[in-house]
Design a protein around this motif. Structure first.
Motif: not given
Length: 337
Positions: A196, A208, A234, A272
């Motif tokens: 993160e 996130l 990601t 996602d």
């Protein structure tokens, strides 16, 4: 502290290097190559390179390098070294002057995955090419870290240095014969917190969200390589137009991983809301050089799956527009358990 000399820098390099004379004897050899050949750098001096690297065509190739005054690259050469071992490596030979040759040796990992599948030549080539730009990136970040006054900018420069070191270690691990993963305890939620921080520092990063199972015990793995997998996933989601990414952790019982079924596997999902995987790429998504973007390298997912397999796990996905899920599976038991 004095600035390191050129000779000192060559000694510190993780790439194997040797200087060979007209007579084929070693005039200098760095510790990295000494480790590959199982010989001390001082002991190697004066010995014929062909005695340290037993490969029938090596002597003629050295002669050709000097006579034609140009560099030669040899890919995937296997040669014998001390104690009867064999090493497979990429070799580069180039003339330094009229009577000396620089030999560069990139030892390759012969068996990276549990099933014995060798790391693809494409990924090895990528690892080789990325090391020099990473060194330049790290040096620039170090200069910035020393010169900027603002603490937040210093922290960002420090993050760049840390990431450059991590990627250089990853590339080195893929190239060198000791490229096995450094397996140790991994707290997956601490790993995701680190993820993160890295994603949040990027421009226009997606939001996130968390969906964690707080009861998960530590798993086993190489933290840096697993972080690389999750970063790839990601970033791919962001490039596919995702506005929100959900990081989810679960235990999956009776998971089928390759040829075996494990009692329990840790599953990390990267979910996602982007465009999804194009239909034409669904069957070849994890192959090297396959990318859904015109400017993509097609290496990120191939490398990610290599790392998952290396850990005895797997990387899978399901996808449709609005919800794509990439799932990293890691066994929660050692292979012999």
């Amino acid at each position: 502290m004095h600035a390191p000399s050129q000779a000192e820098l060559l000694t510190l390099l993780s790439t194997g290097l040797a200087i060979v004379g007209l007579d084929g004897r070693v005039q200098w050899l760095n510790p990295a190559l000494g480790e590959v050949l199982d010989v001390g750098p001082r002991t190697a001096v004066g010995q014929e390179l062909t005695a340290l690297m037993r490969e029938p065509g090596l002597a003629s190739q050295l002669t050709r390098t000097l006579s034609e005054r140009r560099a030669f690259n040899l890919r995937g050469v296997t040669f014998g070294v001390a104690r009867g071992r064999e090493v497979t490596a990429d070799l580069t030979m180039q003339p330094i002057d009229e009577d000396r040759i620089l030999v560069e040796v990139h030892a390759l990992a012969p068996d990276l995955t549990p099933g014995g599948t060798p790391l693809s030549a494409t990924l090895r080539g990528f690892a080789h090419e990325v090391k020099n730009p990473l060194a330049g990136l790290r040096g620039a970040a170090q200069l910035l870290e020393r010169r900027v006054v603002e603490e937040d900018l210093r922290q960002l420069a420090s993050m760049v240095i840390g990431e450059a070191d991590r990627l250089a270690a990853l590339a080195d691990g893929l190239l060198r014969h000791r490229g096995a993963a450094r397996i140790g305890p991994v707290n997956v939620h601490e790993l995701l917190e680190r993820l993160e921080g890295l994603v949040g520092a990027e421009a226009d990063a997606p939001r996130l969200r968390h969906d964690y199972d707080p009861s998960l015990p530590d798993s086993l793995g190489d933290t840096d390589r697993l972080l690389q997998v999750l970063l790839n996933l990601t970033r791919n989601a962001g490039e596919a137009g995702a506005e929100t990414i959900t990081l989810r952790t679960r235990v999956e019982h009776g998971a089928r991983l390759g040829e075996r079924t494990v009692r329990a596997a840790l599953r990390v999902d990267v979910v996602d809301d982007g465009r999804g995987v194009p239909d034409e790429l669904r069957d070849s998504l994890f192959q090297p050089l396959v990318s859904g973007r015109p400017d993509g390298t097609g290496l990120g997912l191939a490398l990610s799956r290599e790392i998952a397999l290396e850990h005895g796990g797997d990387l899978r996905y399901t996808s449709h527009p609005g919800e794509t899920v990439f799932s990293l599976y890691l066994p929660m038991e050692r292979p012999h358990d």
